[in-house]
Enzyme design. Sequence first.
Site, PDB file in Angstrom:
ATOM      1  N   GLY A   1       0.771  -1.234   0.000  1.00 27.92           N
ATOM      2  CA  GLY A   1       0.000   0.000   0.000  1.00 27.92           C
ATOM      3  C   GLY A   1       0.804   1.288   0.000  1.00 27.92           C
ATOM      4  O   GLY A   1       0.243   2.355   0.224  1.00 27.92           O
TER       5      GLY A   1
ATOM      6  N   TRP B   1       2.276   2.881  -2.495  1.00 27.72           N
ATOM      7  CA  TRP B   1       1.922   3.809  -3.583  1.00 27.72           C
ATOM      8  C   TRP B   1       0.565   4.456  -3.314  1.00 27.72           C
ATOM      9  O   TRP B   1       0.343   5.615  -3.635  1.00 27.72           O
ATOM     10  CB  TRP B   1       1.961   3.104  -4.953  1.00 27.72           C
ATOM     11  CG  TRP B   1       3.361   3.050  -5.507  1.00 27.72           C
ATOM     12  CD1 TRP B   1       4.509   3.056  -4.784  1.00 27.72           C
ATOM     13  CD2 TRP B   1       3.745   3.013  -6.879  1.00 27.72           C
ATOM     14  NE1 TRP B   1       5.593   3.024  -5.624  1.00 27.72           N
ATOM     15  CE2 TRP B   1       5.160   2.985  -6.912  1.00 27.72           C
ATOM     16  CE3 TRP B   1       3.045   2.976  -8.090  1.00 27.72           C
ATOM     17  CZ2 TRP B   1       5.881   2.933  -8.112  1.00 27.72           C
ATOM     18  CZ3 TRP B   1       3.766   2.926  -9.293  1.00 27.72           C
ATOM     19  CH2 TRP B   1       5.170   2.904  -9.310  1.00 27.72           C
TER      20      TRP B   1
ATOM     21  N   ASP C   1      -5.958  -5.170  -5.181  1.00 26.99           N
ATOM     22  CA  ASP C   1      -4.991  -6.263  -4.991  1.00 26.99           C
ATOM     23  C   ASP C   1      -5.735  -7.550  -4.702  1.00 26.99           C
ATOM     24  O   ASP C   1      -6.871  -7.532  -4.241  1.00 26.99           O
ATOM     25  CB  ASP C   1      -4.014  -5.961  -3.852  1.00 26.99           C
ATOM     26  CG  ASP C   1      -2.707  -6.717  -4.027  1.00 26.99           C
ATOM     27  OD1 ASP C   1      -1.708  -6.064  -4.343  1.00 26.99           O
ATOM     28  OD2 ASP C   1      -2.706  -7.950  -3.884  1.00 26.99           O
TER      29      ASP C   1
ATOM     30  N   ASP D   1      -9.058  -9.513  -8.870  1.00 28.10           N
ATOM     31  CA  ASP D   1      -8.097  -9.971  -9.862  1.00 28.10           C
ATOM     32  C   ASP D   1      -8.100  -8.972 -11.023  1.00 28.10           C
ATOM     33  O   ASP D   1      -9.174  -8.666 -11.573  1.00 28.10           O
ATOM     34  CB  ASP D   1      -8.561 -11.365 -10.318  1.00 28.10           C
ATOM     35  CG  ASP D   1      -7.705 -11.935 -11.413  1.00 28.10           C
ATOM     36  OD1 ASP D   1      -6.722 -11.282 -11.808  1.00 28.10           O
ATOM     37  OD2 ASP D   1      -8.033 -13.045 -11.881  1.00 28.10           O
TER      38      ASP D   1
ATOM     39  N   ASP E   1       2.746  -1.110  -9.353  1.00 26.62           N
ATOM     40  CA  ASP E   1       4.097  -1.425  -8.869  1.00 26.62           C
ATOM     41  C   ASP E   1       4.198  -2.927  -8.588  1.00 26.62           C
ATOM     42  O   ASP E   1       5.004  -3.371  -7.798  1.00 26.62           O
ATOM     43  CB  ASP E   1       4.385  -0.608  -7.596  1.00 26.62           C
ATOM     44  CG  ASP E   1       5.846  -0.723  -7.165  1.00 26.62           C
ATOM     45  OD1 ASP E   1       6.709  -0.899  -8.046  1.00 26.62           O
ATOM     46  OD2 ASP E   1       6.117  -0.634  -5.965  1.00 26.62           O
TER      47      ASP E   1
ATOM     48  N   LYS F   1       5.758  -0.777 -13.312  1.00 26.48           N
ATOM     49  CA  LYS F   1       7.102  -1.350 -13.151  1.00 26.48           C
ATOM     50  C   LYS F   1       7.409  -2.242 -14.342  1.00 26.48           C
ATOM     51  O   LYS F   1       6.539  -2.960 -14.839  1.00 26.48           O
ATOM     52  CB  LYS F   1       7.157  -2.174 -11.862  1.00 26.48           C
ATOM     53  CG  LYS F   1       8.563  -2.632 -11.494  1.00 26.48           C
ATOM     54  CD  LYS F   1       8.549  -3.827 -10.585  1.00 26.48           C
ATOM     55  CE  LYS F   1       8.073  -3.503  -9.202  1.00 26.48           C
ATOM     56  NZ  LYS F   1       9.138  -3.213  -8.256  1.00 26.48           N
TER      57      LYS F   1
END
Lengths: 1162, 314
Positions: B53, B55, B82, B98, B123, B163
Amino acid sequence: PGEGPVLTVYSLQPVPKACTSVPVLQQHRIHGTRSRVSTTISRPNSSTLQPNSYDLAVFGGKTVRLVRLHLDVSAVKLAHLEISRPPVELQDWILDIRWLREDKQSLLCVAVAHNGALLLDISSGNALAHCSCLEGCLLYSALLVVHKSWADTVLIGGTVFNQLVLWKPGGEASHNRAPVERRLLGHTGVIFSISYLQEKGWLASASDDRSVRVWAIGALGGCGGNCGDLKPTCLRVLFGHQARVFSVCLSPRRVFSAGEDGACLIWDGAGGGTVLRALKGHRAGGIRALAVSPGRDDTGRWVATGGADGGVRLWKVEDDEEEDTVTKTITDLEFSGRGVPKVVCVVEGEAHNTKWSQCRILVCTDQGFVYQYGNGHWELLWRGSPEFQSYCVMETVAVRLKDSISKANLCAVGSLSGVLKVFPISHPQNEIALQSCSGKIHSLIWQQCDQYVYLLASAAEGQVYRWCIDVRFNEMGTVSLRVKCCPAFVLPTCSKRWLTAAVRLPSKSKGALWVCGDRRGSLLLFQEDLDRRGEEEATDCMQANIKGHETDGALQEKEIPEEHKDLTLSPLSCLFGVHGKQGVTSVCEYQGLLYSTGRDGCVRIFRVGEGPLQLEVLRVQRACKGMEWLERSLIESPGDDKKGSTIENKGTEARFVIFGFHASQFVVWDPVKLERLLAVPCGGGHRSWSFWPVHTGVWPGYGALVFIKQGSVLASERPLESTSVSARTWNEGWSLREGIHGRGIGCVCRLGRIWVPNDSTANRAETPGPVRVQIEGQWEIIVTGGEDTSLTVLAVHPNSGSVTVLSIITDHISSVRTVVALTHQDRLKLTSQSQSLSALVISASGRAQLQCYRLQIGWNKRRLAPFCQVVQVAGHRLDEHWERKRNRHKMVKMDPETRYMSMAVVDDNSDAVLVALACSDGAVRLFSVSEVKRQIHLLWETFYHQRCVLSVATCSLKAGKGHRYVLLFSAATDGKIAVWDLTQAASGSSCDAPTPPNPCLSIAAHQSGVNSLAVWPHTQGPLDGGCLVTVSSGGDDGQLMVSTIRVDFLEDRLRTVGVTQDQPQSHLGLHLLSQLSFPSAHAAPVTALKLLRPGLIVTASCDQRVCLWELCSTSINHRGVLCSHVADAAGLAVWEEPVVEDGRTADLGQTLYEYNLYDYYY
Amino acid sequence: MGRSSKDKRDIYYRLAKEEGWRARSAFKLLQLDEEFSLFTGVNRAVDLCAAPGSWSQVLSRKLRGHGEKCEGGEEVKIVAVDLQAMAPLPGVTQIQGDITKVSTAEEIVRHFEGQPADLVVCDGAPDVTGLHDVDEYIQAQLLLAALNITTHVLKPGGTFVAKIFRGKDVTLLYSQLKIFFGGVTCAKPRSSRNSSIEAFVVCQNYHPPEGYVPNMSNPLLDHSYDVDFNQLEGPNRIIVPFLACGDLSAFDSDRTYPLQLDAGKEYQYTPPTQPPISPPYQQACHLRKNNLLSKEDSPSSLGPRQSGDQAQAD
């Protein structure tokens, strides 16, 4: 098995050996191979068909390729791999492949990562059918259960959500989308491997959560495409691995699992789910691949494991085996004498090479009685006088008699009050008393030399009394002893002042030498005779003894020359406390080198110096982690070792094994293969133990341990069993391919090459073995440093591709990131064909540690292999003061934990080597390494960069009139390169005034970190008092930058003008002339950049390309590229082949070897 | 000493604890923002693969730093997605779902009351296998999955930050991202270590190709090399501009610092802001701690019985 992109076939019979190999996938690692019989021929003498060729589907990444394996049936050893078709590239990552059975076409079922499956015609490369699961998530692993048809195929996938899903890709699904038929929940981590056992209906899964789960799933696949039980159950959860489990295999009675902890566990699958056996042998980093052969009743199963270290090992496992063959069971010898056993010794029989069953065991009790065990019975051998009660030391020796093939066994017993008795075991009544000791006898040591045997008794106040005993048979057939007293040794003053180990070195020129170890951890050198006169006297004395024997025929006699009584010898050389406060445990000699062990966990390899008589430690070898109590080292006998072999390798180190205690076990440890050869669960460190075979100095590969535990005499082998060489092999597992580094390789450095002429292999015709291994030609010698904190010396034979590990050096305590070598070979012509190589290697690691070694590489004609002698020159740690602090566990260390990132040799002309180090704490440090003084000194450090310094490089400039200037380049994470004038440091004048210079120039080259630098001066010669220097750099930003610097030799100018030259600052003027850049040289960070020759550089990157660049004054030209399978290339060593061939690997015919580094953090 | 050694090894780990971030990665987003001004005019932001958490914390502090409303008067809304639950964060709506499911995309849009997002960040990193080719592949698939759901929720002209591992086939990812975004930059914040292959793609000005219909039923597969378009070898590869971001005077993530950072301030150990939530190895560690792992030396000890594990039929 696949190793990178290369497929290798090994034959297991008669001796496991590599057969043939071929590169299959260019830029992908091989993740699996699946075989099927392609053609069969009938055997000459039987009606059964014997397969003679196989189709192998080899896959990795998104690529699959067909390889055909041909076997010559008449000689199984001859195999041949044939690649006919190009690889087939798929859209998605391949997780599993199966041949469609009984199909003459080349149809493959393929499972892919997006939970899909396809039917692939490998001959055309076309997908005939495709189906995805409705659960469209990513899979980490998949297993296809394939029978006769695509329609019956079942896929089990391990999803990103830690589930196992089962579905039918060939079913009648709409829109090529199939529903999940079964779902298995329970794992708390992703699933790395799945195995199915048809005959039991079991499924096994291995997971990130460190467990293996066995599920009763029922029948899968087959006619109609069974999906197994409607409600499958989890039969067993197997927790035993210390880390993640990567691979699992089922057999009817066993579960095999292998994981990141480097162990392959064999579980009792049907019973209680216990671990029956653990196969260990890979270096750190774990086991990735596991294969279990289908079992046959007579031969058992083969288990093959592939490690992250690059090693491949093979193990033989019996299906009905209930226990570990390495870990021995214990037999109680049921001691029945009076008193409590205190000391135990194994006594060999009279004949040479006594079998275990013929051995006798001597035990001394706290009553001072000596009992003998033989043929299952105990008998009283010798009854000590009352002074031997409560304390007694005992030691035995087997003496080869002069003029006789038989041996006599002597036993010496010492008491608390200094009474010492010696008797032949065959005739204990013929005891003799040796007096002259005062106080408690701490230890007794026997040493046989030529025809005499020496006895050393370490008594009070550091006095070591010595006797030389002549042992003969007399006319009556009994053993007679003649004793001469020798001058005593005096140990250095310290606490625990007694002798624990001794070895006698016969030396004609200097008189006999004794190398001893004491309880205080010191190694000592004594010289037996101080001058010639003493030596002659001793000889006379001995002759007198023998004469006396002839005349009077007495059974024993002793003669103590009065003049020796008060004569004592002090050590000539003493390495005080080198083995730590727990003491030295053994010293032995082999081919000119000495090996000592201690309870500090170290074996020290040392020698008696050739100049003044003193001891020199060459290097230190540690046993495995946690194995601190070492007892002995034994030379490892090569399988083909014959007596009287050539001693051409005198003075070079032999392979040895280490005996010691590790936790609750007695262990024989192989420090090169890093594996346990034998483990006896004896309960831990025992004061008295004895090993058979006795005192050979050479480890024959088998043996038995006898020890005392809680008043019982126990043995690791049943005493009546005739364990011998032929009876069993102890070496568990074959190493098909040696591992190199457990984790990633951080750096690589080529030392040079040795040449093996063809004639040296002429005697190879005699060597057994069906496979001829090519060994002629050049061997490239390479040193690698790894994250597993070790340095490995490798010999690579480019013609055959074979790699041999020559030595593993384990002195570093953190990841080794940089290594440099100084050889003088490159000063000779490249074509010189030398058979040996000498190099000074300096390595640097995390925890701010530097190590320096002298490596001697040569060719061992007997073993037909290269060898490497390692001499440890010096070591240095920046925080040594901290390590020496007491109570440091109670304090917080405030200093940074500095890592050494990169190293460059500044100068090696003087008697010391100057090296510059890039340090993670923001410093550039200059060290001097002196091989002669065996010292490393920090000269200066500068924190100019204030950021992590990533790379350093040096450049030497030749000015007119023989002047030489040295420049150092350092670069940090901010993309800037600093240039330093180290001319003064290199000339040796600044050693007294260690002030770091200021940088002459700072160049902005990259946006972020500069990973690698290469610098060279222009060869066009000095142009009016200056020259041009090119700096090429590779950065984290993927850029290749070439900066040209103009260097003016101010000093030369000043001199011509006539100004005195004693100016303190730099005599160089530096200016950045131009910068050329290639912004997207790589799509990923450039991790290594090396100069092949001026103007030609090679770069390596995480984008798996190795590029060759040519630099002109105005442009950078891309000259070639090589796609590698290494996903994380970090180090690179390049060299040019002397013969330039066109069209080889890259454009210009140089061979590139690269190694991977796994050093990225997520 | 054990507690402080990690503080010494990693300066941003220590700073994150001292500043109350749940993970050091918070600094990466802050430094990306310094360079790209990611948060300007952003009212609706999505954090994909948000756990633990950090970000979301940055989004929350930056977007609503000075009160609940930004200048436009519109309410700031932040959604964190998430698979696993994470500790609640004030001002951040959590969706446990999901990212490959349409339902998740729909739920995000529902939270924004039918409005598309201005910014999507991701990320996420996969469970690593240690086989780097596999890890790079899985990371690429995660990025493509994030891109796919982004096409469902992002407004035209919006920004996507994710990322990326700069590995062998990174150029294929670049070419795929360039189809959807006007500007794609590969950025490396200074708090991301030099030794890591990790970087971030900052994709600005979202404009999907003409006629593109977001579709979650098929995964976005990675591109293949094409002789004309994007070569495996040679210079014709799609390589996007690289930009290192963050102030050079900031701390260096590769440098090893002493514990005493400045003379005036005594070092004090700070416990982690958020301990990890049930790692996969939790049970194995518990068994090891209590010496319950099966060993060959103790054949008498039975393997642990399964507990709470169940299989279910679908």
